[in-house]
Each structure stands twice: as structure tokens, then as C-alpha cells.
Design a protein around this motif. Sequence first.
Motif, PDB file in Angstrom:
ATOM      1  N   ILE A  98       0.844  -1.203   0.000  1.00  0.00           N
ATOM      2  CA  ILE A  98       0.000   0.000   0.000  1.00  0.00           C
ATOM      3  C   ILE A  98       0.877   1.250   0.000  1.00  0.00           C
ATOM      4  CG2 ILE A  98      -1.549   1.378   1.439  1.00  0.00           C
ATOM      5  CD1 ILE A  98      -2.960  -1.079   2.223  1.00  0.00           C
ATOM      6  N   ARG A  99       1.899   1.241   0.864  1.00  0.00           N
ATOM      7  CA  ARG A  99       2.772   2.426   0.939  1.00  0.00           C
ATOM      8  C   ARG A  99       3.491   2.658  -0.384  1.00  0.00           C
ATOM      9  NH1 ARG A  99       5.782   1.440   6.612  1.00  0.00           N
ATOM     10  NH2 ARG A  99       3.952   1.491   7.951  1.00  0.00           N
ATOM     11  N   ARG A 100       3.894   1.538  -1.010  1.00  0.00           N
ATOM     12  CA  ARG A 100       4.627   1.659  -2.271  1.00  0.00           C
ATOM     13  C   ARG A 100       3.744   2.306  -3.345  1.00  0.00           C
ATOM     14  NH1 ARG A 100       8.803  -2.261  -4.988  1.00  0.00           N
ATOM     15  NH2 ARG A 100      10.032  -0.863  -3.730  1.00  0.00           N
ATOM     16  N   ILE A 101       2.486   1.829  -3.461  1.00  0.00           N
ATOM     17  CA  ILE A 101       1.617   2.421  -4.498  1.00  0.00           C
ATOM     18  C   ILE A 101       1.337   3.876  -4.175  1.00  0.00           C
ATOM     19  CG2 ILE A 101      -0.498   2.132  -5.809  1.00  0.00           C
ATOM     20  CD1 ILE A 101      -0.749  -0.578  -4.611  1.00  0.00           C
ATOM     21  N   LYS A 102       1.163   4.145  -2.881  1.00  0.00           N
ATOM     22  CA  LYS A 102       0.893   5.532  -2.492  1.00  0.00           C
ATOM     23  C   LYS A 102       2.059   6.426  -2.899  1.00  0.00           C
ATOM     24  CE  LYS A 102      -2.076   6.550   0.981  1.00  0.00           C
ATOM     25  NZ  LYS A 102      -2.516   6.405   2.348  1.00  0.00           N
ATOM     26  N   CYS A 103       3.274   5.933  -2.693  1.00  0.00           N
ATOM     27  CA  CYS A 103       4.449   6.712  -3.091  1.00  0.00           C
ATOM     28  C   CYS A 103       4.472   6.927  -4.594  1.00  0.00           C
ATOM     29  CB  CYS A 103       5.722   5.999  -2.654  1.00  0.00           C
ATOM     30  SG  CYS A 103       6.050   6.147  -0.914  1.00  0.00           S
ATOM     31  N   TRP A 104       4.183   5.864  -5.340  1.00  0.00           N
ATOM     32  CA  TRP A 104       4.181   5.994  -6.800  1.00  0.00           C
ATOM     33  C   TRP A 104       3.169   7.030  -7.250  1.00  0.00           C
ATOM     34  CZ3 TRP A 104       4.246   0.054  -8.148  1.00  0.00           C
ATOM     35  CH2 TRP A 104       5.564  -0.401  -8.046  1.00  0.00           C
ATOM     36  N   LEU A 105       1.974   6.960  -6.619  1.00  0.00           N
ATOM     37  CA  LEU A 105       0.903   7.876  -7.022  1.00  0.00           C
ATOM     38  C   LEU A 105       1.280   9.321  -6.733  1.00  0.00           C
ATOM     39  CD1 LEU A 105      -2.651   6.558  -6.154  1.00  0.00           C
ATOM     40  CD2 LEU A 105      -1.815   7.434  -8.309  1.00  0.00           C
ATOM     41  N   GLN A 106       2.035   9.513  -5.655  1.00  0.00           N
ATOM     42  CA  GLN A 106       2.377  10.884  -5.275  1.00  0.00           C
ATOM     43  C   GLN A 106       3.723  11.306  -5.843  1.00  0.00           C
ATOM     44  OE1 GLN A 106       2.031  10.463  -1.061  1.00  0.00           O
ATOM     45  NE2 GLN A 106      -0.186  10.643  -1.087  1.00  0.00           N
ATOM     46  N   GLY A 107       4.291  10.454  -6.713  1.00  0.00           N
ATOM     47  CA  GLY A 107       5.526  10.814  -7.376  1.00  0.00           C
ATOM     48  C   GLY A 107       6.733  10.824  -6.465  1.00  0.00           C
ATOM     49  N   ARG A 108       6.704  10.003  -5.403  1.00  0.00           N
ATOM     50  CA  ARG A 108       7.855   9.935  -4.513  1.00  0.00           C
ATOM     51  C   ARG A 108       8.577   8.613  -4.743  1.00  0.00           C
ATOM     52  NH1 ARG A 108       6.042   9.780   1.087  1.00  0.00           N
ATOM     53  NH2 ARG A 108       3.977   9.226   0.360  1.00  0.00           N
ATOM     54  N   LYS A 109       9.802   8.564  -4.268  1.00  0.00           N
ATOM     55  CA  LYS A 109      10.531   7.297  -4.324  1.00  0.00           C
ATOM     56  C   LYS A 109      10.105   6.469  -3.123  1.00  0.00           C
ATOM     57  CE  LYS A 109      15.156   5.700  -5.198  1.00  0.00           C
ATOM     58  NZ  LYS A 109      16.281   5.643  -4.309  1.00  0.00           N
ATOM     59  N   SER A 110       9.754   5.201  -3.337  1.00  0.00           N
ATOM     60  CA  SER A 110       9.172   4.443  -2.244  1.00  0.00           C
ATOM     61  C   SER A 110      10.236   3.657  -1.496  1.00  0.00           C
ATOM     62  CB  SER A 110       8.127   3.479  -2.790  1.00  0.00           C
ATOM     63  OG  SER A 110       8.760   2.382  -3.379  1.00  0.00           O
ATOM     64  N   PRO A 111       9.992   3.424  -0.200  1.00  0.00           N
ATOM     65  CA  PRO A 111      10.888   2.536   0.548  1.00  0.00           C
ATOM     66  C   PRO A 111      10.684   1.100   0.101  1.00  0.00           C
ATOM     67  CG  PRO A 111       9.039   3.177   1.905  1.00  0.00           C
ATOM     68  CD  PRO A 111       8.936   3.968   0.641  1.00  0.00           C
ATOM     69  N   SER A 112      11.516   0.226   0.620  1.00  0.00           N
ATOM     70  CA  SER A 112      11.419  -1.186   0.255  1.00  0.00           C
ATOM     71  C   SER A 112      10.053  -1.757   0.630  1.00  0.00           C
ATOM     72  CB  SER A 112      12.521  -1.953   0.977  1.00  0.00           C
ATOM     73  OG  SER A 112      12.153  -3.294   1.132  1.00  0.00           O
ATOM     74  N   LEU A 113       9.675  -2.778  -0.127  1.00  0.00           N
ATOM     75  CA  LEU A 113       8.398  -3.445   0.144  1.00  0.00           C
ATOM     76  C   LEU A 113       8.405  -4.078   1.533  1.00  0.00           C
ATOM     77  CD1 LEU A 113       5.965  -3.687  -1.702  1.00  0.00           C
ATOM     78  CD2 LEU A 113       6.798  -5.896  -2.454  1.00  0.00           C
ATOM     79  N   PHE A 114       9.602  -4.332   2.048  1.00  0.00           N
ATOM     80  CA  PHE A 114       9.712  -5.043   3.323  1.00  0.00           C
ATOM     81  C   PHE A 114       9.940  -4.090   4.487  1.00  0.00           C
ATOM     82  CE2 PHE A 114      11.227  -7.770  -0.104  1.00  0.00           C
ATOM     83  CZ  PHE A 114      10.288  -8.781  -0.021  1.00  0.00           C
ATOM     84  N   GLN A 115       9.776  -2.800   4.236  1.00  0.00           N
ATOM     85  CA  GLN A 115      10.008  -1.806   5.277  1.00  0.00           C
ATOM     86  C   GLN A 115       9.209  -2.085   6.556  1.00  0.00           C
ATOM     87  OE1 GLN A 115      12.360   0.449   5.185  1.00  0.00           O
ATOM     88  NE2 GLN A 115      11.813   1.181   7.232  1.00  0.00           N
ATOM     89  N   PRO A 116       7.895  -2.456   6.460  1.00  0.00           N
ATOM     90  CA  PRO A 116       7.154  -2.744   7.693  1.00  0.00           C
ATOM     91  C   PRO A 116       7.814  -3.829   8.546  1.00  0.00           C
ATOM     92  CG  PRO A 116       5.646  -2.537   5.883  1.00  0.00           C
ATOM     93  CD  PRO A 116       7.008  -2.471   5.297  1.00  0.00           C
ATOM     94  N   TYR A 117       8.443  -4.839   7.894  1.00  0.00           N
ATOM     95  CA  TYR A 117       9.148  -5.860   8.672  1.00  0.00           C
ATOM     96  C   TYR A 117      10.292  -5.231   9.462  1.00  0.00           C
ATOM     97  CZ  TYR A 117       6.925  -9.391   5.704  1.00  0.00           C
ATOM     98  OH  TYR A 117       6.036 -10.163   5.047  1.00  0.00           O
ATOM     99  N   PHE A 118      11.064  -4.371   8.779  1.00  0.00           N
ATOM    100  CA  PHE A 118      12.200  -3.749   9.460  1.00  0.00           C
ATOM    101  C   PHE A 118      11.734  -2.927  10.646  1.00  0.00           C
ATOM    102  CE2 PHE A 118      13.992  -3.685   4.925  1.00  0.00           C
ATOM    103  CZ  PHE A 118      14.444  -4.981   5.069  1.00  0.00           C
TER     104      PHE A 118
END
Lengths: 221, 316
Positions: free
Chosen positions: B27-47
Motif C-alpha cells: 500500500i505504501r509503495r503504491i501511495k508513493c508511486w501515485l504521489q511521485g515519490r521514491k518508495s521505501p522497500s516493500l519489506f520496510q514494515p518488517y524492518f
Amino acid sequence: MDIQITEQIIIMLAALVLLTAFAMLVQRKIYGLISLFMWQGIFLALTTAFVGYIAHRYHLYISAVLTLLLKVILLPYILRMLIIKLKISREVESVVNVTSTMLIGIALVIFSYQLTAPIRQNSAFVAQSIIAIALATVMIGLLMMITRRNAVTQIIGFLAMENGLFFAAISATYGMPLVVELGVAIDILIAAFVFGIFSLHINTTFDSLDVDKMAQLKEDY
Amino acid sequence: MKILPYILELVQVLILLVGAPLFVGWIRRIKCWLQGRKSPSLFQPYFELLKLFSKDVYLAENASWIFRFTPYLVFGITLLIGAIVPILIIDLPFSTTADVIAIVGLFAIARFFTALAGMDVGTAFGGMGSSRTMMIASLAEPAMLITVFTVSLTSHSTSLSQIVQTLTNNGILATLRPSFVFSLWAFLMIAVAETGRVPVDNPDTHLELTMIHETMLLEYSGRHLALMEWASMMKLFLFISIGKAVFMPWGIAQSGQLLAIPLALFFLIIKFMVIGVILVGFETSLAKMRLFRTTEFLGAALLIATLGMLSYFILE
């Protein structure tokens, strides 16, 4: 296509028409209202086409196209022009007590279901229960005209009411004769123009579209 | 005693545990894409969870046992619900223990203790968050129950496994019903309110005046906070799973069909990816509501659910 599936689709579309009617009842933004009206027109046109298919009444295809042209393209366009002219495109209307309005709406659905019981018994139509939905749509349009105060919103309420009437005609008797339908279509179009001119005049006279302001017309003794 | 169903049960719970943070990352990744930002890793919540687990717990001086007990309870209850809901396969050993009504009840227990813990330490924000949560819950729960009843009218059962079975047996026509349209809409509104997403609550901000769920977690730290965060990720995952089971049950494996499980897993991933995109689309296009408008929002959900029940009797 299978008859049963078509029937299911018609019932679904009827439910969607009712859903848009309810959504219009609570929608505050005038742009949102117009797009909801558009969606209702799309569902109505689709229902008409499917009923025409299932009952082999091919003139219904013509009225489906007519509905699509009038209620999905032309009327929303006129309404959009109107609100741009009136400079109220960003306006958010205050709707009093959404919950009780919706409760009344649900009561109206039950009422129309009871009211149409004799018609449903005599109807040869496959999905007779749609008549109840049609009547409910008419009544919800009326409710919208009563509860809203903005003149343009009331116009949309009136048009939604007409949608319900058209729907009732399709579900009860496979639509009206084409001549009548054409007449109604032109009538609606003219009505939209007249309403538009009226609201422009209301706006210039009272500086507001709130119909409550018209109480000022009353002379004090 | 057969061992296989219990293994499957374990697999499903593991999917929940692993999938929930991954879904949040998606979800965070798509949100970043939609807002034109560079997204963190898909596994960021695990970290993030890992970081919290490795930190020490700071307890407030006047925290009672409720405060320390709540994270474990909430986490445990969420896992239990995960064992009941058919995420991957129906008729698991746990699925007969509770139906949808009981699931609503279990969520209520978790919420009750979260609210208690929010008030336990005695900070102003905790109490405020608790009262807000309870206000929303008192409106969302009846609406949720009516939605469940409407759906169970079709399948003549309130057990989720049974609902999925009936719907998949009846083919595509089974979900193409007017009552389902209304219930789906009501369910979406309730799910948004219950899982604390926009427009009812915003999970990304820590702005004191608007947040609801986060206020109750303010005093938590270390592994307690990690458990609470993880539980709320799983709650989102579970609500989507329930909606998925009821409104688009295609692809969930029937009981005893081991070969269908890879396919079910494939469908699961596809559905969650699509739902994530839709969710982000909504969250990006909507603005958060004023708090006092949520009563209206949830009142509308309740009435739409009622309308769905009516339409079952009128139209079907």
C-alpha cells in the motif's frame, strides 16, 4: 444469453438505480450530484436495453439510446453549464439530518413495495418486483425536492423523479409507445431549459439560490 | 486424528502473519508511486517491527497489568480470528468454532482492551482516543452485523466457510445479487472505519487533533508497540479477507482439495494487489472527514445495510 442471467442482471441494475437514488439524497456537492444523476441514466438505459432483449420489444432499444443521449449526455451538460453560469460549481449544500432523510427513504421503499402488490400480481413481466423499486425512485426524487433548498438541486430531484417514472413504465408495461416517449423526452429537455432560465433569474433577483429566500416575496400587512 | 488440516491451519496463520506487513508495504509503495515519490522497500514494515522488537520497553509509572496485558491479548485475538476466516481454504479445524457474529465479538474484545489500555496510563490523549474509538465502534458494529445477516440470508448460514461454499457452488450468479451490492457498499464503509483508514482516520499521521487509533498507542514502546502495530496491520488484512470471502469467493480452495491450494494462493496475491491499488486510489482521492461527520457516515452505512436486507426480500 440465458434468460435467467438476463433477469438477474435486470434486477441488479434496478438495485443500482435505487442505490444512486439514495446516494443523491445524501450527496452534498453539486458536481457529485450531477455525476450521480448521470450514473442513474446509464443504469436506466442499460435496464431498458436488457428488458427489450428479454421481452423481444425492439423499440425499447431506441428508447435506451434516447435515454443515453438525453439523460447521460445532454441534461448533465446543460446542468453543468448552468452551475458554471451561476458560479456555484464549488458550492456545498447544507443537508439537514442525513440519517432521518435516509430513514424516510427506506420507509418509502417499504411503502411502495406494499402499494404495488396488486400490480405485481397481475403483471406478466418476469421481474415484477422492479415496479416497487421504480415507485420508490419516484418518491425518493420527490423527497429530495422537499428536503433540499437549492433550486438547482431541486431540478435534479425533479429529473430523478422522471427517471423513476420512466423506469416504472418499462417495468409495468414494457415502456410507453414511442410517440409518447419522444414527447416526454422533449418535454424534459424544454423543462430543463426553463428551469435553468428560472434559476438564473432567481439568482439575479435574490442573490442566492436558496428557495427559502422567496418567502421575502410575501407582503407584510 | 488427522494431522493435515492442522498443518493447513498453521500455513494460513503464517500467511496472515507474513502477509499483513507485506500488504501494508505494498500500500505504501503504491501511495508513493501515485504521489511521485521514491518508495521505501516493500519489506520496510518488517524492518520497523524488527526494530521495535529489539528495543526496550518503557512503562509509565502508573501503568497497571491491563496496560501490559493488552498487546498480547490483542495480538492473540487477531491471530485467532485469522485461524477462523477462510483466507486460503475453507473448513479448517478452527472454522467451526466461530461464525461471523463471533468474529465481530472477538474484534470487540480486542477493541475494548485497547480502549482500556488507552485510558490506563491516564494521559489526556489516550482517553480521548478511547472515547472516539468507542463512538465509532458503537455505530459500526450494528451496521456490520446487519451486513453479515444480509449475506447469510442467501447462504442460510452465518459461518464464513459455509458462506464461501454456497457462493462458489452457485457459480458467478451467486454474488450478482442486489442485496450483495448494498452489503458490499455498507461493508466497505464499515471496513474503512474499523481499520482506521482515510476518510475516517489517517494511519500515517500523528496529528493529535485528528487521530483516533494512534492516540491509544502513544504510551506504548518496544515489543508492546510492535505487537499492537502488527495486530492493526493484521486487522486490515483480515477485514479484506472477510470481504474477499463474502463478495468475491472465487479461488478459495474447497475442503480437502490440496491441489487447489497453489491456485488459491495465486488468487489471494492477485486479489490483494488489486484491492491495494483500489484502496490507495480511494485514500488519495478522499479527504479526511471531520470527526463529527463520522456518525453520519456510519449511520448511512447502517441504513444502506438495512436497505440491502430489504432488497433481499423485495427483489430476490
